[in-house]
Design a protein around this motif. Sequence first.
Motif, PDB file in Angstrom:
ATOM      1  N   VAL A 116       0.876  -1.175   0.000  1.00 31.14           N
ATOM      2  CA  VAL A 116       0.000   0.000   0.000  1.00 31.14           C
ATOM      3  C   VAL A 116       0.906   1.215   0.000  1.00 31.14           C
ATOM      4  O   VAL A 116       1.744   1.371   0.877  1.00 31.14           O
ATOM      5  CB  VAL A 116      -0.926   0.016   1.229  1.00 31.14           C
ATOM      6  N   THR A 117       0.733   2.062  -0.998  1.00 35.74           N
ATOM      7  CA  THR A 117       1.622   3.203  -1.171  1.00 35.74           C
ATOM      8  C   THR A 117       0.834   4.502  -1.176  1.00 35.74           C
ATOM      9  O   THR A 117      -0.037   4.696  -2.032  1.00 35.74           O
ATOM     10  CB  THR A 117       2.385   3.084  -2.511  1.00 35.74           C
TER      11      THR A 117
ATOM     12  N   VAL B  69      -8.027 -12.697  -5.034  1.00 31.32           N
ATOM     13  CA  VAL B  69      -7.668 -12.253  -3.689  1.00 31.32           C
ATOM     14  C   VAL B  69      -8.474 -10.987  -3.440  1.00 31.32           C
ATOM     15  O   VAL B  69      -8.398 -10.027  -4.210  1.00 31.32           O
ATOM     16  CB  VAL B  69      -6.160 -11.973  -3.541  1.00 31.32           C
ATOM     17  N   VAL B  70      -9.268 -11.011  -2.363  1.00 32.78           N
ATOM     18  CA  VAL B  70     -10.159  -9.886  -2.047  1.00 32.78           C
ATOM     19  C   VAL B  70      -9.649  -9.192  -0.790  1.00 32.78           C
ATOM     20  O   VAL B  70      -9.328  -9.841   0.205  1.00 32.78           O
ATOM     21  CB  VAL B  70     -11.615 -10.372  -1.842  1.00 32.78           C
ATOM     22  N   PHE B  71      -9.582  -7.867  -0.852  1.00 31.63           N
ATOM     23  CA  PHE B  71      -9.166  -7.055   0.287  1.00 31.63           C
ATOM     24  C   PHE B  71     -10.309  -6.143   0.712  1.00 31.63           C
ATOM     25  O   PHE B  71     -11.053  -5.626  -0.133  1.00 31.63           O
ATOM     26  CB  PHE B  71      -7.972  -6.167  -0.085  1.00 31.63           C
TER      27      PHE B  71
ATOM     28  N   VAL C 214      -6.813  -8.767   3.907  1.00 29.08           N
ATOM     29  CA  VAL C 214      -7.367  -9.865   3.124  1.00 29.08           C
ATOM     30  C   VAL C 214      -8.695 -10.310   3.726  1.00 29.08           C
ATOM     31  O   VAL C 214      -8.852 -10.348   4.948  1.00 29.08           O
ATOM     32  CB  VAL C 214      -6.385 -11.058   3.099  1.00 29.08           C
ATOM     33  N   VAL C 215      -9.638 -10.652   2.862  1.00 31.45           N
ATOM     34  CA  VAL C 215     -10.912 -11.219   3.300  1.00 31.45           C
ATOM     35  C   VAL C 215     -10.777 -12.743   3.169  1.00 31.45           C
ATOM     36  O   VAL C 215     -10.895 -13.293   2.068  1.00 31.45           O
ATOM     37  CB  VAL C 215     -12.089 -10.695   2.457  1.00 31.45           C
TER      38      VAL C 215
ATOM     39  N   PRO D 276      -2.376  -7.317   7.697  1.00 28.40           N
ATOM     40  CA  PRO D 276      -2.964  -6.094   7.136  1.00 28.40           C
ATOM     41  C   PRO D 276      -1.888  -5.031   6.886  1.00 28.40           C
ATOM     42  O   PRO D 276      -0.885  -4.969   7.591  1.00 28.40           O
ATOM     43  CB  PRO D 276      -3.937  -5.621   8.213  1.00 28.40           C
ATOM     44  N   ALA D 277      -2.116  -4.202   5.889  1.00 27.74           N
ATOM     45  CA  ALA D 277      -1.255  -3.052   5.605  1.00 27.74           C
ATOM     46  C   ALA D 277      -2.012  -1.800   6.019  1.00 27.74           C
ATOM     47  O   ALA D 277      -3.242  -1.724   5.861  1.00 27.74           O
ATOM     48  CB  ALA D 277      -0.908  -3.008   4.124  1.00 27.74           C
ATOM     49  N   THR D 278      -1.301  -0.824   6.565  1.00 27.70           N
ATOM     50  CA  THR D 278      -1.961   0.397   7.037  1.00 27.70           C
ATOM     51  C   THR D 278      -1.283   1.646   6.479  1.00 27.70           C
ATOM     52  O   THR D 278      -0.094   1.621   6.154  1.00 27.70           O
ATOM     53  CB  THR D 278      -1.955   0.482   8.580  1.00 27.70           C
ATOM     54  N   VAL D 279      -2.061   2.702   6.391  1.00 27.74           N
ATOM     55  CA  VAL D 279      -1.585   4.019   5.988  1.00 27.74           C
ATOM     56  C   VAL D 279      -2.237   5.038   6.919  1.00 27.74           C
ATOM     57  O   VAL D 279      -3.440   4.955   7.194  1.00 27.74           O
ATOM     58  CB  VAL D 279      -1.961   4.336   4.522  1.00 27.74           C
ATOM     59  N   SER D 280      -1.452   5.997   7.385  1.00 26.33           N
ATOM     60  CA  SER D 280      -1.997   7.083   8.213  1.00 26.33           C
ATOM     61  C   SER D 280      -2.477   8.214   7.310  1.00 26.33           C
ATOM     62  O   SER D 280      -1.813   8.563   6.331  1.00 26.33           O
ATOM     63  CB  SER D 280      -0.935   7.616   9.173  1.00 26.33           C
ATOM     64  N   VAL D 281      -3.633   8.771   7.675  1.00 27.03           N
ATOM     65  CA  VAL D 281      -4.217   9.881   6.921  1.00 27.03           C
ATOM     66  C   VAL D 281      -4.515  11.011   7.896  1.00 27.03           C
ATOM     67  O   VAL D 281      -5.184  10.801   8.910  1.00 27.03           O
ATOM     68  CB  VAL D 281      -5.534   9.464   6.229  1.00 27.03           C
TER      69      VAL D 281
END
Length: 190
Positions: free
Chosen positions: A3-4, A37-39, A91-92, A105-110
């Motif tokens: 995730v970018t 692959v579902v996210f 991922v689901v 899980p991958a995370t991003v701060s907003v």
Amino acid sequence: VTVTPPRSAGADTTEVSEAGTTDTIQVVLGAEPASDVVFSVTVDDPGEVSANPTTLTFDPATWNIARTVVLTGVDDLVLDGSDTSTVTVSVVPGSSDDPFDGLPPATVSVTTLDDDVPAISIVESGGNTVTTEAAGQDQFTVALAAQPAGDVVIDLASDDVSEVTISPTRLTFPSAQWNVPQTVTATGVD
């Protein structure tokens, strides 16, 4: 999964504002799956930022094509300053190729920039407040322009009590009733 957040103009963070501005993140798989692959894309504080779409599907033919998620600031009318939320891409299981089920899980701060400013809204009846020296009265209402975190107390006073008095002389706005107008009466003095 990678995730970018965008890195345009040297930006290191993903940032939106309560005025509805947007930013994007890119999501891409790092290996080809045997099947879909579902996210899911979730936000820990949907009162500050929304994500669209909230589901991403990668298949064996397009696994390496980045998907874009649009993040939009949500206007909450609360004087809460800039808030940081976390967007999680996970991922689901059960809907995805089994080897991907254990992917962390991958995370991003907003960061959501607050667009609310403290202000008082005054509405005069008939456009002007007019009294007479024969104890004539007129009214106006007072409300806040944004929701505070706690109570707001406003003191009112006439700059010439020999001409006009004000009642009440103090208004209290609880946080939950910040936008409920309160009436003030101006009375002329002989």
